[in-house]
Motif scaffolding. Structure first.
Motif, mmCIF file in Angstrom:
data_model
loop_
_atom_site.group_PDB
_atom_site.id
_atom_site.type_symbol
_atom_site.label_atom_id
_atom_site.label_comp_id
_atom_site.label_asym_id
_atom_site.label_seq_id
_atom_site.Cartn_x
_atom_site.Cartn_y
_atom_site.Cartn_z
ATOM 1 N N TYR A 19 -34.240 39.767 -29.689
ATOM 2 C CA TYR A 19 -32.875 39.239 -29.561
ATOM 3 C C TYR A 19 -32.808 38.129 -28.509
ATOM 4 C CZ TYR A 19 -30.705 42.845 -32.489
ATOM 5 O OH TYR A 19 -30.313 43.628 -33.547
ATOM 6 N N LEU A 20 -33.493 38.330 -27.378
ATOM 7 C CA LEU A 20 -33.478 37.309 -26.340
ATOM 8 C C LEU A 20 -34.159 36.030 -26.814
ATOM 9 C CD1 LEU A 20 -34.189 39.149 -22.955
ATOM 10 C CD2 LEU A 20 -32.038 38.226 -23.795
ATOM 11 N N ARG A 21 -35.244 36.180 -27.555
ATOM 12 C CA ARG A 21 -35.930 35.000 -28.093
ATOM 13 C C ARG A 21 -35.015 34.226 -29.037
ATOM 14 N NH1 ARG A 21 -39.985 31.999 -27.031
ATOM 15 N NH2 ARG A 21 -40.945 32.015 -29.084
ATOM 16 N N LYS A 22 -34.186 34.946 -29.782
ATOM 17 C CA LYS A 22 -33.279 34.324 -30.745
ATOM 18 C C LYS A 22 -31.958 33.908 -30.109
ATOM 19 C CE LYS A 22 -35.888 34.866 -34.421
ATOM 20 N NZ LYS A 22 -36.400 33.714 -35.204
ATOM 21 N N GLY A 23 -31.739 34.319 -28.868
ATOM 22 C CA GLY A 23 -30.476 34.007 -28.219
ATOM 23 C C GLY A 23 -29.296 34.770 -28.786
ATOM 24 N N ARG A 24 -29.530 35.954 -29.288
ATOM 25 C CA ARG A 24 -28.489 36.783 -29.906
ATOM 26 C C ARG A 24 -28.268 38.047 -29.071
ATOM 27 N NH1 ARG A 24 -30.216 38.379 -35.722
ATOM 28 N NH2 ARG A 24 -28.153 39.365 -35.580
ATOM 29 N N HIS A 25 -27.024 38.447 -28.986
ATOM 30 C CA HIS A 25 -26.656 39.709 -28.318
ATOM 31 C C HIS A 25 -27.378 39.830 -26.966
ATOM 32 C CE1 HIS A 25 -25.208 40.536 -32.336
ATOM 33 N NE2 HIS A 25 -26.445 40.556 -32.828
ATOM 34 N N THR A 26 -27.329 38.774 -26.186
ATOM 35 C CA THR A 26 -28.130 38.707 -24.962
ATOM 36 C C THR A 26 -27.721 39.748 -23.928
ATOM 37 O OG1 THR A 26 -26.659 36.960 -24.133
ATOM 38 C CG2 THR A 26 -28.685 36.270 -25.258
ATOM 39 N N GLU A 27 -26.429 40.041 -23.822
ATOM 40 C CA GLU A 27 -25.990 41.029 -22.836
ATOM 41 C C GLU A 27 -26.531 42.409 -23.184
ATOM 42 O OE1 GLU A 27 -24.387 40.519 -19.895
ATOM 43 O OE2 GLU A 27 -24.882 38.456 -20.428
ATOM 44 N N LEU A 28 -26.427 42.757 -24.445
ATOM 45 C CA LEU A 28 -26.975 44.049 -24.892
ATOM 46 C C LEU A 28 -28.486 44.069 -24.730
ATOM 47 C CD1 LEU A 28 -26.045 46.147 -27.968
ATOM 48 C CD2 LEU A 28 -28.399 45.374 -27.766
ATOM 49 N N ALA A 29 -29.136 42.959 -25.085
ATOM 50 C CA ALA A 29 -30.595 42.913 -25.037
ATOM 51 C C ALA A 29 -31.113 43.055 -23.607
ATOM 52 C CB ALA A 29 -31.088 41.611 -25.657
ATOM 53 N N LYS A 30 -30.477 42.361 -22.654
ATOM 54 C CA LYS A 30 -30.950 42.426 -21.272
ATOM 55 C C LYS A 30 -30.794 43.828 -20.696
ATOM 56 C CE LYS A 30 -30.285 37.564 -20.027
ATOM 57 N NZ LYS A 30 -29.542 36.614 -19.168
ATOM 58 N N ARG A 31 -29.668 44.457 -20.971
ATOM 59 C CA ARG A 31 -29.473 45.828 -20.464
ATOM 60 C C ARG A 31 -30.435 46.803 -21.134
ATOM 61 N NH1 ARG A 31 -24.920 43.089 -19.699
ATOM 62 N NH2 ARG A 31 -23.547 43.640 -17.948
ATOM 63 N N SER A 32 -30.631 46.621 -22.426
ATOM 64 C CA SER A 32 -31.559 47.493 -23.139
ATOM 65 C C SER A 32 -32.981 47.299 -22.637
ATOM 66 C CB SER A 32 -31.498 47.226 -24.650
ATOM 67 O OG SER A 32 -30.224 47.535 -25.176
ATOM 68 N N LEU A 33 -33.338 46.046 -22.361
ATOM 69 C CA LEU A 33 -34.664 45.772 -21.807
ATOM 70 C C LEU A 33 -34.853 46.438 -20.454
ATOM 71 C CD1 LEU A 33 -35.644 42.043 -22.525
ATOM 72 C CD2 LEU A 33 -37.138 44.026 -22.648
ATOM 73 N N THR A 34 -33.828 46.393 -19.635
ATOM 74 C CA THR A 34 -33.913 47.004 -18.305
ATOM 75 C C THR A 34 -34.120 48.510 -18.405
ATOM 76 O OG1 THR A 34 -32.500 45.290 -17.353
ATOM 77 C CG2 THR A 34 -32.681 47.364 -16.138
ATOM 78 N N PHE A 58 -40.253 45.471 -15.796
ATOM 79 C CA PHE A 58 -39.485 46.124 -14.736
ATOM 80 C C PHE A 58 -39.291 45.173 -13.552
ATOM 81 C CE2 PHE A 58 -39.299 48.706 -10.857
ATOM 82 C CZ PHE A 58 -38.219 49.527 -11.153
ATOM 83 N N ILE A 59 -40.350 44.471 -13.194
ATOM 84 C CA ILE A 59 -40.267 43.500 -12.089
ATOM 85 C C ILE A 59 -39.360 42.337 -12.472
ATOM 86 C CG2 ILE A 59 -41.597 41.849 -10.718
ATOM 87 C CD1 ILE A 59 -43.970 43.835 -10.942
ATOM 88 N N LEU A 60 -39.503 41.831 -13.692
ATOM 89 C CA LEU A 60 -38.649 40.734 -14.156
ATOM 90 C C LEU A 60 -37.184 41.150 -14.179
ATOM 91 C CD1 LEU A 60 -40.783 39.272 -17.079
ATOM 92 C CD2 LEU A 60 -40.425 38.284 -14.819
ATOM 93 N N SER A 61 -36.944 42.397 -14.545
ATOM 94 C CA SER A 61 -35.563 42.893 -14.555
ATOM 95 C C SER A 61 -34.998 42.936 -13.151
ATOM 96 C CB SER A 61 -35.522 44.293 -15.183
ATOM 97 O OG SER A 61 -34.230 44.863 -15.062
ATOM 98 N N ALA A 62 -35.803 43.410 -12.195
ATOM 99 C CA ALA A 62 -35.340 43.471 -10.804
ATOM 100 C C ALA A 62 -35.041 42.083 -10.254
ATOM 101 C CB ALA A 62 -36.389 44.173 -9.945
ATOM 102 N N ARG A 63 -35.784 41.082 -10.738
ATOM 103 C CA ARG A 63 -35.577 39.702 -10.279
ATOM 104 C C ARG A 63 -34.591 38.938 -11.163
ATOM 105 N NH1 ARG A 63 -41.801 37.797 -8.791
ATOM 106 N NH2 ARG A 63 -42.131 39.286 -7.080
ATOM 107 N N ARG A 64 -34.044 39.612 -12.177
ATOM 108 C CA ARG A 64 -33.099 38.998 -13.122
ATOM 109 C C ARG A 64 -33.710 37.767 -13.805
ATOM 110 N NH1 ARG A 64 -28.225 41.397 -12.500
ATOM 111 N NH2 ARG A 64 -27.844 42.497 -10.515
ATOM 112 N N LYS A 65 -34.964 37.927 -14.238
ATOM 113 C CA LYS A 65 -35.660 36.842 -14.922
ATOM 114 C C LYS A 65 -36.248 37.307 -16.261
ATOM 115 C CE LYS A 65 -37.015 34.257 -10.765
ATOM 116 N NZ LYS A 65 -38.157 33.661 -10.007
#
Length: 536
Positions: free
Chosen positions: A207-222, A413-420
């Motif tokens: 989803y992040l690669r496609k730029g879709r549902h980014t808010e859901l994708a970032k939280r789910s990734l975390t 996990f590290i990327l999530s902590a750094r918001r990247k």
């Protein structure tokens, strides 16, 4: 594997178990992730977490429903293909299965329906409790199934009644607290958590690669990265415990995994790479790491791990001891239940009753094991060696992928902590491509656990060749082909439904009424998936 009735029956159970285990770990892991996500929703009140729970719940439901259709068939195979197994150990084996149905299946079946159709009928807290009960039921089901499977690996708390020719429970608490079963449970469940975490990680990365549902994708990734890292680390620790227990209860399995043909001076070295040659009983091009296998297998520097050659010699001795018990058993059976068994006869039976299973290995070569020649005894002792090459490589694939999962989840996990999380598109691509890998690791682990037990259906008690039903080759082959065709269709159906749901994405909570029902249509509550129990 010889393609006789025994070989075909093993192949059928192996294939149905492998198919079924494609669904089980995702169900185990997603149920916990759903409970975590909905708990965050209840605590924060943020709609995005509710949207996440419902979206991943749809994928959970698809996997759950199709997984059940493969799991139910397996239980019927015990009566169909393994009738003597069911007769011989059914009094022990059936108890955990019955408890699984009573204590886990009803819990899971009841609340999975409320999860899907209770969004507009229950309060937030009540629905969250329902989700946790679904997760509890799913994982509790795995507990009872793996208690049964663990007993097959390490049969404790039971003994053979020579008059009924059935294993009977002596100590049910010992069955429940079997260390092999407990280690298998936590290891299998943790592996399921890794499967689900990598699945959520990969889909969210897409989803992040496609730029879709980014808010859901970032939280789910975390959530997936945190959950997956903890699960990956626990799999390694618990796998070490399983290796240690194998050195105590399944020495031949451990020797075959390592392709250790002869006993080495302590502490034994670990073979990182090699090409096992079972015919020549040596490993070509071996690359060794000193001390590692000794530390894993014995947790000491002076504990010795026996090699395959020495274990075959020990099996020869046990077969001859088992023949003494078999002879006493036949004399007891000749009494026909008329009067009590003489004390001296019962004592002769019980003296080596724990070796009786080794005498039964001779049934493959002679109807009456007492008539076996020295050559047949030696051949039966050689049969205690499982297929080394598949075990050797399956173990290394499993371990290698396990280490990779730690690196991958730790990175995110590290990327999530750094918001990247979206800073490195190539890493997102790696996560997407990694989606199938935990399934490969899980299937490799199953091969290690079950193929390593051969030639036993029940370790040291009942040989696989004795456990089968009296069926014709044509019958087994027909059902084998039927199962393969049916299960392949089900996997295709699942993949299409999953991909369709992923492409569609989550429903828009802002455009739907609060508490709208889940879009999953036709979810059946009275379903279950559970880790397999196999005679393979």
């Amino acid at each position: 594997m010889d393609l006789d009735v025994v070989g075909l029956s093993r192949l059928q159970f192996a294939l149905t178990a492998l198919y079924h285990f494609l669904f089980v770990p995702l169900t185990l892991g997603l149920s916990m992730l759903l409970a975590i996500m909905e708990t965050v929703y209840v605590m924060t009140g943020r709609t995005i977490w509710r949207q996440m729970t419902k979206f991943w719940g749809v994928l959970f439901g698809i996997n759950f429903a199709i997984g059940v259709s493969t799991g139910l068939v397996m239980e019927f195979q015990f009566g169909m293909n393994w009738s003597y197994y069911s007769h011989y150990v059914g009094d022990v084996f059936g108890a955990p299965l019955a408890l699984e149905g009573l204590m886990a299946f009803f819990l899971e079946a009841t609340f999975v329906g409320l999860f899907f159709f209770g969004w507009d009928r229950l309060s937030k807290v009540a629905h969250c409790v329902v989700t946790w009960l679904v997760a509890l039921g799913t994982n509790f089901s795995a507990l009872w199934i793996l208690i049964a499977n663990g007993w097959m690996q390490n049969p404790v708390g039971a003994s053979l009644n020579p008059q009924t020719m059935r294993m009977e429970v002596d100590d049910f608490y010992a069955v429940l607290t079997n260390p092999v079963a407990q280690a298998k449970f936590v290891h299998t469940v943790s592996a399921g958590y890794v499967v689900a975490a990598l699945f959520v990680l990969g889909v969210s990365a897409w989803y992040l690669r496609k730029g879709r549902h980014t808010e859901l994708a970032k939280r789910s990734l975390t959530v997936a990265a945190s959950f997956g890292l903890a699960a990956s680390l626990s799999v390694v620790v618990l796998g070490d415990e399983s290796g240690y227990l194998s050195s105590e209860h399944q020495k031949m399995k451990l020797a075959a995994i390592e392709a250790m043909w002869h006993t080495e001076p302590a502490p034994a070295q670990f073979t990182a790479f090699g090409i096992p040659d079972q015919a020549a009983r040596e490993t070509h091009y071996a690359i060794h790491i000193p001390f590692v296998m000794g530390l894993i297998g014995t947790r000491s520097l002076d504990g010795q791990i026996p090699g395959i050659h020495e274990l075959v010699e020990l099996a020869d001795v046990r077969i001859r001891q088992g023949l003494l018990s078999y002879d006493a058993l036949e004399q007891i059976r000749a009494l026909g239940g008329k009067g009590p068994v003489p004390n001296d006869l019962r004592a002769r039976f019980e003296e080596h009753s724990d070796k009786l299973g080794y005498a039964l290995l001779l049934k493959r070569y002679v109807d009456d094991p007492r008539r076996a020649t020295d050559a047949q005894i030696a051949q039966a002792a050689g049969d205690t060696v499982p297929q080394v090459a598949p075990l050797f490589w399956s173990f290394r694939v499993m371990v290698g992928l396990g280490l990779y999962f730690i690196v991958l989840t730790a990175t995110f996990f590290i990327l999530s902590a750094r918001r990247k999380l979206d800073a490195y598109p190539w890493l997102l691509t790696v996560a997407v491509l990694s989606i199938p890998l935990p399934w490969i690791a899980a299937e490799a682990g199953w091969i290690v656990a079950e193929l390593g037990r051969q030639p036993w259906a029940i370790e040291g008690v009942l040989p696989t060749a004795v456990a089968v039903s009296n069926l014709g080759i044509q019958t087994v082959l027909t059902t084998l082909i039927g199962f393969v065709v049916l299960y392949t269709i089900l996997i295709i159906v699942e993949m299409k439904l999953m991909l369709k749901a992923i492409r569609k994405g989550p429903e828009d909570e802002a455009a739907s009424p609060q508490g709208a029902a889940s879009p999953l249509i036709g979810a059946t509550p009275a379903l279950r998936t559970a880790p397999m129990i196999t005679t393979e």
